[in-house]
Design a protein around this motif. Structure first.
Motif, PDB file in Angstrom:
ATOM      1  N   GLY A 105      18.287 -46.483  65.359  1.00  0.00           N
ATOM      2  CA  GLY A 105      17.720 -47.890  66.077  1.00  0.00           C
ATOM      3  C   GLY A 105      18.433 -48.444  67.173  1.00  0.00           C
ATOM      4  O   GLY A 105      18.626 -47.730  68.112  1.00  0.00           O
ATOM      5  N   PRO A 128      14.267 -45.263  63.884  1.00  0.00           N
ATOM      6  CA  PRO A 128      13.397 -45.282  62.690  1.00  0.00           C
ATOM      7  C   PRO A 128      12.574 -46.713  62.554  1.00  0.00           C
ATOM      8  O   PRO A 128      12.058 -47.027  61.578  1.00  0.00           O
ATOM      9  CB  PRO A 128      14.387 -45.241  62.001  1.00  0.00           C
ATOM     10  N   GLU A 129      12.771 -47.320  63.623  1.00  0.00           N
ATOM     11  CA  GLU A 129      11.945 -48.664  63.532  1.00  0.00           C
ATOM     12  C   GLU A 129      10.665 -48.755  62.673  1.00  0.00           C
ATOM     13  O   GLU A 129      10.272 -49.727  61.899  1.00  0.00           O
ATOM     14  CB  GLU A 129      11.931 -49.418  65.005  1.00  0.00           C
ATOM     15  N   LEU A 131       9.468 -47.334  60.603  1.00  0.00           N
ATOM     16  CA  LEU A 131       9.627 -47.121  59.098  1.00  0.00           C
ATOM     17  C   LEU A 131       9.768 -48.510  58.384  1.00  0.00           C
ATOM     18  O   LEU A 131       9.648 -48.631  57.302  1.00  0.00           O
ATOM     19  CB  LEU A 131      10.474 -46.151  58.575  1.00  0.00           C
ATOM     20  N   SER A 160       9.587 -40.923  64.176  1.00  0.00           N
ATOM     21  CA  SER A 160      11.055 -41.658  63.453  1.00  0.00           C
ATOM     22  C   SER A 160      11.972 -40.761  63.174  1.00  0.00           C
ATOM     23  O   SER A 160      12.801 -41.009  62.043  1.00  0.00           O
ATOM     24  CB  SER A 160      10.598 -42.376  62.104  1.00  0.00           C
ATOM     25  N   ARG A 162      15.004 -38.372  62.604  1.00  0.00           N
ATOM     26  CA  ARG A 162      16.379 -38.274  62.771  1.00  0.00           C
ATOM     27  C   ARG A 162      16.720 -36.971  63.330  1.00  0.00           C
ATOM     28  O   ARG A 162      16.586 -35.699  62.398  1.00  0.00           O
ATOM     29  CB  ARG A 162      17.471 -38.541  61.602  1.00  0.00           C
TER      30      ARG A 162
END
Length: 258
Positions: A105, A128-129, A131, A160, A162
């Motif tokens: 993020g 990942p915002e 989510l 999102s 990683r």
């Protein structure tokens, strides 16, 4: 503030996010503490490089502190935006991100705003915002596509997902990938290499590269570069003459920074 530490050694300032118990997530007050730390670095003529890192071994920065947000803690971002850096477009001195763990993020956005990223092999990156129902508004959506291209950036932003440090290196986001125990030594090596160059030449190089991105073409960038402040300052500097003299005299240059 205890939430960050600032250490000046020689010509290098190290700013450490110091909340390892919370994955070095950023509280509203930390944005302003970081603004003050970067202001101090920018204003100090003796400081040439800034290193940004996180305390502990697990995280560089996990982004905004969602618990603080849920509790209603809020302050407007400082003048230079998220983390006091993402909208700091007038800083010509180099900034290095030493990513020792999670950079998610806003933490990923903070790293993207740095000029060089050196990462431990255990680091990981992501936005990942979505989510948690938000959007990466700290420059990540804009910087990511400029740094790795639209399709790859779109994939990361929409999924999102990683990614590992190795994948980030493959995509060109990371300059060097090292074993966790070698991160500090790698940062020192990069700093030593940068410090060999004339201060104004380093600043002119950074500023010219970034400002040229706003030019419509290569030809326009070549024509415009003489008007960039750091480029113009370097062109008439004493250090430019010193560099030529030192080369001719076969000795190390002595930089004065003007």
């Amino acid at each position: 503030m205890d939430s960050i530490t600032v250490d000046r050694r020689g010509q290098v300032t190290t700013i450490t996010l110091n909340r390892p118990q919370a994955m070095n997530s950023i509280t509203p007050d930390m944005h302003h503490a970081l603004q003050a730390a970067f202001d101090g670095f920018a204003a100090d003529p003796e400081q040439r490089i800034c290193v940004v890192t996180g305390a502990g071994e697990k995280a560089f920065c996990a982004g905004s502190d969602l618990k603080a947000m849920a509790a209603g803690e809020a302050r407007p971002y400082p003048d230079s935006g998220y983390a006091g850096l993402i909208a700091r477009f007038d800083l010509a001195k180099p900034v290095i991100a030493a990513v020792n763990g999670l950079a998610l993020g806003g933490g990923f956005e903070l790293a993207l705003a740095c000029d060089i990223i050196i990462a431990a092999e255990t680091a990981s990156f992501g936005l990942p915002e979505p989510l948690v129902g938000t959007v990466a508004l700290g420059g990540g959506l804009h910087r990511l596509q400029r740094q790795i291209g639209l399709k790859q950036a779109m994939g990361l932003a929409l999924s999102s997902r990683r990614i590992s440090a190795a994948e980030a290196y493959r995509l060109g986001l990371v300059n060097e990938l090292v074993a966790p125990g070698e991160l500090a030594a790698a940062v020192e090596r990069w700093c030593a290499d940068i410090l060999k160059g004339a201060p104004l030449a380093i600043e002119a190089s950074k500023q010219t590269m970034l400002k040229s991105l706003d030019e419509p073409s290569l030809a326009a960038a070549l024509q415009a570069q003489a008007r960039y402040p750091a480029f113009a300052a370097q062109a008439t500097s004493e250090d430019k003459l010193e560099g030529a003299k030192a080369f001719a005299e076969k000795r190390p240059p002595v930089w004065k920074g003007h």
